[in-house]
Design a protein around this motif. Sequence first.
Motif, short mmCIF file in Angstrom:
data_model
loop_
_atom_site.label_atom_id
_atom_site.label_comp_id
_atom_site.label_asym_id
_atom_site.label_seq_id
_atom_site.Cartn_x
_atom_site.Cartn_y
_atom_site.Cartn_z
N SER A 106 0.81 -1.23 0.00
CA SER A 106 0.00 0.00 0.00
C SER A 106 0.85 1.27 0.00
CB SER A 106 -0.95 0.01 1.21
OG SER A 106 -1.94 -0.98 1.06
N VAL A 107 1.96 1.25 -0.72
CA VAL A 107 2.81 2.44 -0.79
C VAL A 107 3.16 2.83 -2.22
CG1 VAL A 107 4.98 1.16 -0.57
CG2 VAL A 107 4.88 3.52 0.20
N PHE A 108 3.11 1.91 -3.16
CA PHE A 108 3.62 2.14 -4.51
C PHE A 108 3.01 3.36 -5.22
CE2 PHE A 108 3.70 0.88 -9.12
CZ PHE A 108 5.07 1.00 -9.29
N PRO A 109 1.70 3.66 -5.09
CA PRO A 109 1.16 4.82 -5.81
C PRO A 109 1.72 6.16 -5.34
CG PRO A 109 -0.59 3.32 -5.14
CD PRO A 109 0.64 2.89 -4.43
N HIS A 110 2.39 6.18 -4.19
CA HIS A 110 2.91 7.43 -3.65
C HIS A 110 4.34 7.73 -4.11
CE1 HIS A 110 -0.71 7.70 -1.32
NE2 HIS A 110 -0.47 6.53 -0.77
N PHE A 111 4.89 6.88 -4.98
CA PHE A 111 6.20 7.13 -5.54
C PHE A 111 6.08 8.06 -6.75
CE2 PHE A 111 7.98 2.76 -4.11
CZ PHE A 111 8.08 3.23 -2.81
N ARG A 112 6.88 9.10 -6.75
CA ARG A 112 6.90 10.00 -7.91
C ARG A 112 7.66 9.38 -9.08
NH1 ARG A 112 5.39 15.27 -6.52
NH2 ARG A 112 5.11 15.58 -4.27
N TYR A 113 8.65 8.56 -8.77
CA TYR A 113 9.47 7.93 -9.81
C TYR A 113 9.43 6.41 -9.58
CZ TYR A 113 10.98 12.76 -9.67
OH TYR A 113 10.99 14.13 -9.66
N PRO A 114 8.32 5.79 -9.89
CA PRO A 114 8.10 4.39 -9.48
C PRO A 114 9.09 3.39 -10.08
CG PRO A 114 6.39 5.12 -11.00
CD PRO A 114 7.15 6.35 -10.61
N VAL A 115 9.37 3.49 -11.37
CA VAL A 115 10.26 2.51 -11.99
C VAL A 115 11.69 2.69 -11.48
CG1 VAL A 115 11.20 1.63 -14.17
CG2 VAL A 115 8.80 2.32 -14.03
N ASP A 116 12.14 3.92 -11.41
CA ASP A 116 13.48 4.21 -10.91
C ASP A 116 13.64 3.73 -9.48
OD1 ASP A 116 16.10 5.69 -11.24
OD2 ASP A 116 15.29 6.69 -9.48
N VAL A 166 3.99 -3.84 -15.43
CA VAL A 166 4.98 -4.89 -15.63
C VAL A 166 5.81 -4.61 -16.88
CG1 VAL A 166 5.24 -7.32 -16.29
CG2 VAL A 166 3.77 -6.69 -14.36
N GLU A 167 5.19 -4.13 -17.93
CA GLU A 167 5.92 -3.81 -19.15
C GLU A 167 6.98 -2.75 -18.89
OE1 GLU A 167 5.15 -2.30 -23.75
OE2 GLU A 167 3.48 -2.41 -22.32
N GLN A 168 6.66 -1.75 -18.07
CA GLN A 168 7.65 -0.73 -17.74
C GLN A 168 8.83 -1.33 -16.99
OE1 GLN A 168 6.15 2.75 -15.79
NE2 GLN A 168 4.89 3.37 -17.52
N THR A 170 9.88 -4.56 -17.07
CA THR A 170 10.67 -5.47 -17.91
C THR A 170 11.47 -4.70 -18.96
OG1 THR A 170 8.74 -5.83 -19.34
CG2 THR A 170 9.10 -7.40 -17.57
N ARG A 171 10.99 -3.54 -19.34
CA ARG A 171 11.69 -2.73 -20.33
C ARG A 171 13.05 -2.26 -19.83
NH1 ARG A 171 8.13 2.09 -22.12
NH2 ARG A 171 6.55 0.46 -22.17
N VAL A 172 13.19 -2.12 -18.50
CA VAL A 172 14.49 -1.71 -17.96
C VAL A 172 15.32 -2.90 -17.50
CG1 VAL A 172 13.60 0.54 -17.26
CG2 VAL A 172 13.63 -1.34 -15.59
N GLY A 173 14.83 -4.11 -17.74
CA GLY A 173 15.61 -5.29 -17.41
C GLY A 173 15.28 -5.95 -16.10
N LEU A 174 14.24 -5.48 -15.42
CA LEU A 174 13.81 -6.12 -14.18
C LEU A 174 13.09 -7.43 -14.50
CD1 LEU A 174 12.52 -2.96 -12.29
CD2 LEU A 174 14.55 -4.31 -11.70
N THR A 175 13.22 -8.38 -13.60
CA THR A 175 12.60 -9.69 -13.79
C THR A 175 11.33 -9.79 -12.96
OG1 THR A 175 14.74 -10.74 -14.20
CG2 THR A 175 12.91 -12.18 -13.58
N VAL A 176 10.21 -9.88 -13.64
CA VAL A 176 8.92 -10.04 -12.98
C VAL A 176 8.54 -11.52 -13.04
CG1 VAL A 176 6.47 -9.45 -13.02
CG2 VAL A 176 8.19 -7.71 -13.56
#
Length: 209
Positions: A106-116, A166-168, A170-176
């Motif tokens: 319950s914290v992820f939506p509060h990130f300004r730069y979520p993928v980073d 998830v696409e975002q 995997t695009r940077v190389g993270l493994t989902v």
Amino acid sequence: MNFFDEMAGVWDRTSRPDAAKIASLLSLLRLSQGETVLDVGTGTGVMIPYIRERVGSYVPIVAVDSSAKMLHEASLRYAGEGVHFIQADVERDRLAGRFDAILLYSVFPHFRYPVDTIARLVTDNLRCGGRLLIAHAQGRRHLNQIHERLVSQVFSRKLLPVAEQVEQFTRVGLTVTSFDETDESYHILLQGVGVGDELSVSVAEAIYE
């Protein structure tokens, strides 16, 4: 004073967790006895007893939140139970140590730069083969409606459909390794990279190409 500081004293009376949903989501992390856990956005410590039940009594849990008053509430409740409370903004502050599992409940939506932010947690703080779980015990549409009502009080982004998010990643190389969303829940499970591994492209390149 920020929104979460203002709400700290009444949070547990206004937000009651569904134990069955939380147990189901936490099972995705496959926690076992002796594993180390970083609880990001711990708030008043809602997830701590569920984590403790799975990792055992003597394993330290590191609980991080940007709200001093939320952490104060959590530290009062779990004093002497082997929890290390750290006030930090994970988008700005580098955290020390590597963990078997990282939980963001319950914290992820509060990130300004979520993928980073997620990419940095995975590369800097997750052990090789470790797991990072983004989890909500509510559906995306319901959460987005709640955050729309609070837009003047606290920063929040709309949760993307889980496949788009998830696409975002995997695009940077993270493994989902697992993802799903229903009207009742939302989760994405990522795996740690190997020692010396690098993400395939920069976050900026991946998002803005």
